[in-house]
Each structure stands twice: as C-alpha cells, then as structure tokens.
Scaffold this active site. Structure first.
Site, short mmCIF file in Angstrom:
data_model
loop_
_atom_site.label_atom_id
_atom_site.label_comp_id
_atom_site.label_asym_id
_atom_site.label_seq_id
_atom_site.Cartn_x
_atom_site.Cartn_y
_atom_site.Cartn_z
CB CYS A 141 -18.13 21.27 -63.63
SG CYS A 141 -17.41 21.15 -62.37
CB CYS A 144 -13.84 20.63 -64.37
SG CYS A 144 -15.63 19.89 -63.03
CG ASP A 145 -14.58 23.06 -67.30
OD1 ASP A 145 -13.31 22.28 -68.14
OD2 ASP A 145 -15.79 22.31 -68.30
#
Ligand code: NDP
Length: 326
Positions: A141, A144-145
C-alpha cells in the site's frame, strides 16, 4: 452467552470480520443496543495488522501503528458491549430467516441481520524474502507506507491500475520508481499507462520478474534483483521500498452463489446503501469497495452498514407489530 434474544447462539446482528469496517459497524450497532457479535476471522484486525505507521487516519495527529489502531477500534467496540469471537465463519445460509452461519468446528450461529466486513487480501508474489522484509520495506500500500520512502528509490511490481496508481503516487515522493512488469505491456487503463510512461521518475522494466528482495546494511530492504524473462539477464536496483501491487482478492468466497458479486468477487451493494440483494444482509469495507480501499472509507461503510441494519430491523419490528395488532 449474551445472545440478544435469549435463544442459544442467536444474535440480532452478527458482523463477519474485524477490520475498520467490522469494528466500526460494531461500535454503531452496540450503541444502538443491537448487542452485536463480531466473528473476527482468520486475520483479526485485518490488513492494518501488517501496516507500520498509519498517518492518514484522522484523529491520530502523531500517527499510530496499524496494530495499535486496531486495538483501539476493538476496545471502543467492546466498551459498548460488542461480543467478539476469535473464530472464522466457513459457511453461511443467508436466505434462511434467521440467517445461519457456521464456524470452523461447525458450531452454528443465527442472526436477524448480518454485516459482511470480511475485507480483501493483497496478493503477494510468494517469495520468502517478501515475508522476511514485510515490516522493513515491503508493502502492499503506497498510500499507507509511501511517505516513509520519501527521497528514496523504490520499486513497484505489477502492471494493472493499482500498480499504475501506486507508481504515480510514489513518483511524487521518490526520485526513482522502478516499475517491474512481467509482460511487454501493461494491463492498466490507457490513460493510466500514458501517465506512467510520461512520468520522468518512473522507469518501466518490461518482461521483468522479481527474483529476490535483498537486505541492506540496516537490515531493511536494500535492493531488488530482477531477471528479464526473455533474455535471462539479471539486474539489481538499489531500493528502500518494495511495493507489491499485483491485485487484491476480496474475501468473499463463502458468499458465492448467494450474494451478487462482480467478476473479481467484490460484493455488489445497492446504490447509496450497504444493502445486498438479500434482505437483512449488508456489506461494507474492502469486501465491497475496490475503488477507495482506505481504512477511513472502510470505517465509513461499516458505520453505514450498522445504520442500515438498525433501520431494517426497526422496519421489520414495525411490520411484526402491525401484523400482531391485526
Ligand atoms: P489487476 O488484476 O487488474 O492487475 C494485476 C496486475 O498484476 C496485472 O498486470 C498482472 O500482470 C500483474 N501480476 C499478477 N500476478 C503477478 C505476478 N506474480 N508477478 C508479476 N505481476 C503480476 O489488479 P489491480 O489491483 O491493478 O486492479 C483490480 C481492479 O480494480 C481492476 O479492474 C482495475 O481496473 C480496478 N482499479 C481501478 C482503479 C481506478 O479506476 N482508479 C484503481 C485501481 C484498480 P499481467 O497483466 O501480466 O496479468
């Protein structure tokens, strides 16, 4: 057992799944006195349990780890009386009234309403090194990261719309994004392909497969070794982040033949609601949404599902009262 109507293993609402959608549905259902049961599933907490810091969920200005956030969700759901069972639903009969659900050991539960929040699972390449570096540079992701790899080189594997989106997102943060494509063309929509191919930060490697993710001196991802499947030529790219974007699989196999789903298995809900084709069955989160797939949107549809279930139950109780009154 706190079954909602005194009958053995019967609940007004059973929520299948314990990610942001499931726990949010539980918070709303519990506060509406529906005494829900959450059946947590094979990966309690869902996909966030394999995420490092979450920085984009509103309400956590200092970031929070995925597992901590899911612990907070769980505590909040339990605070209002949600019961949680750490088990997996293996079979359902949703047309039955009440709806019937079976666990791994074949124990049967019944419910007036069912909220499906079984999520989706990222597909992985299956390399041992992918597991080894799971929390140390390997991610599924970018939203997300990705931020953790700002100003650093990264690689993305895949050639669909997800891979294109991930690569374009990362290209805003990272000087070099290696896009590893196993064929000589991309599956992504034409417009996404055009954006990828025109982006100066993205280097596309055609006919290329990942052989191994290699560790750096700090013990995190340091490089990726790839092989050209036409020439056999091997190459190593220094990268700090390795993003796998080869698709997601919604966890909906047990609903096949009962609920409408698209070709990939995402559950289809009626417009502007979480209602499925079966009365009293609602779907939320990544099992139903292949477009946004964020914790916050999953939580939003979990809330919607609990409200829809509450209204459905209230309407049914009204009908029953009318019938009883003659
Ligand atoms: P897709 O199934 O569309 O694409 C998966 C990609 O991963 C394919 O290019 C496939 O390669 C590649 N792949 C699969 N397995 C491997 C492997 N082992 N090694 C290397 N590459 C592999 O999945 P997506 O998640 O990209 O998209 C799912 C659906 O969601 C699609 O319908 C997509 O259009 C939609 N979507 C829409 C978005 C939007 O509209 N904004 C954003 C994201 C997704 P190959 O092509 O060779 O099979």
């Amino acid at each position: 057992m706190s079954a909602s109507n005194g009958q053995e293993r019967h609940y007004k609402t059973i929520i299948i799944g314990s990610g942001p959608a499931g726990y949010t549905a539980a918070i709303y259902a519990a506060r509406a006195e529906m005494k829900p049961l959450v059946i947590a599933g094979p990966e309690p907490g869902g996909q966030l349990m394999i995420t490092t810091d979450v920085e984009n969920y509103p309400g956590y200005p200092k970031a929070v780890t995925g597992p901590q956030m899911m612990e907070d969700f769980r505590l909040q759901a339990e605070r209002f009386g949600t019961e949680i069972k750490y088990d997996t639903v293996t079979k359902v009969d949703l047309e039955a009234q009440p709806k019937r659900l079976w666990l791994e050991d074949e124990t049967e539960y019944t419910a007036d309403t069912v909220i499906i929040s079984t999520g989706a699972s990222a597909k992985w390449l299956g390399l041992p090194s992918e597991k080894e570096f799971q929390y140390r540079g390997v991610s599924a992701c970018a939203v997300c990261d990705g931020y953790f790899f700002k100003e650093k080189p990264v690689a993305v594997v895949g050639a669909g719309d997800t891979a294109a989106e991930e690569a374009l997102y990362l290209a805003k943060l990272c000087p070099v994004v290696h896009l590893i494509v196993r064929r000589d063309e991309m599956r992504a929509s034409k417009i996404m392909q055009k954006r990828v191919l025109n982006n100066p930060h993205i280097q596309v490697h055609w006919n290329t497969e990942t052989e191994e993710i290699l560790g750096g001196e700090d013990g995190n991802v340091g490089a990726v070794r790839v092989v050209n499947n036409q020439t056999g030529e091997k190459q190593e790219f220094p990268v700090k982040g390795f993003f796998v974007a080869i698709g997601h699989k919604p966890n909906t196999d047990i609903f096949k033949g009962q609920l409408d789903m698209d070709a990939t298995g995402y559950l289809i809900t009626q417009p502007d609601s979480t209602r499925t084709r079966i009365e009293g069955v609602f779907a939320s989160g990544d099992a139903q949404d292949h477009v946004y797939r964020q914790a916050v949107t999953a939580a939003g549809t979990g809330c919607m599902a609990a409200l829809d279930a509450e209204r459905w139950l209230a309407a049914r109780e009204d009908e029953e009262a009318e019938v009883a009154a003659g």
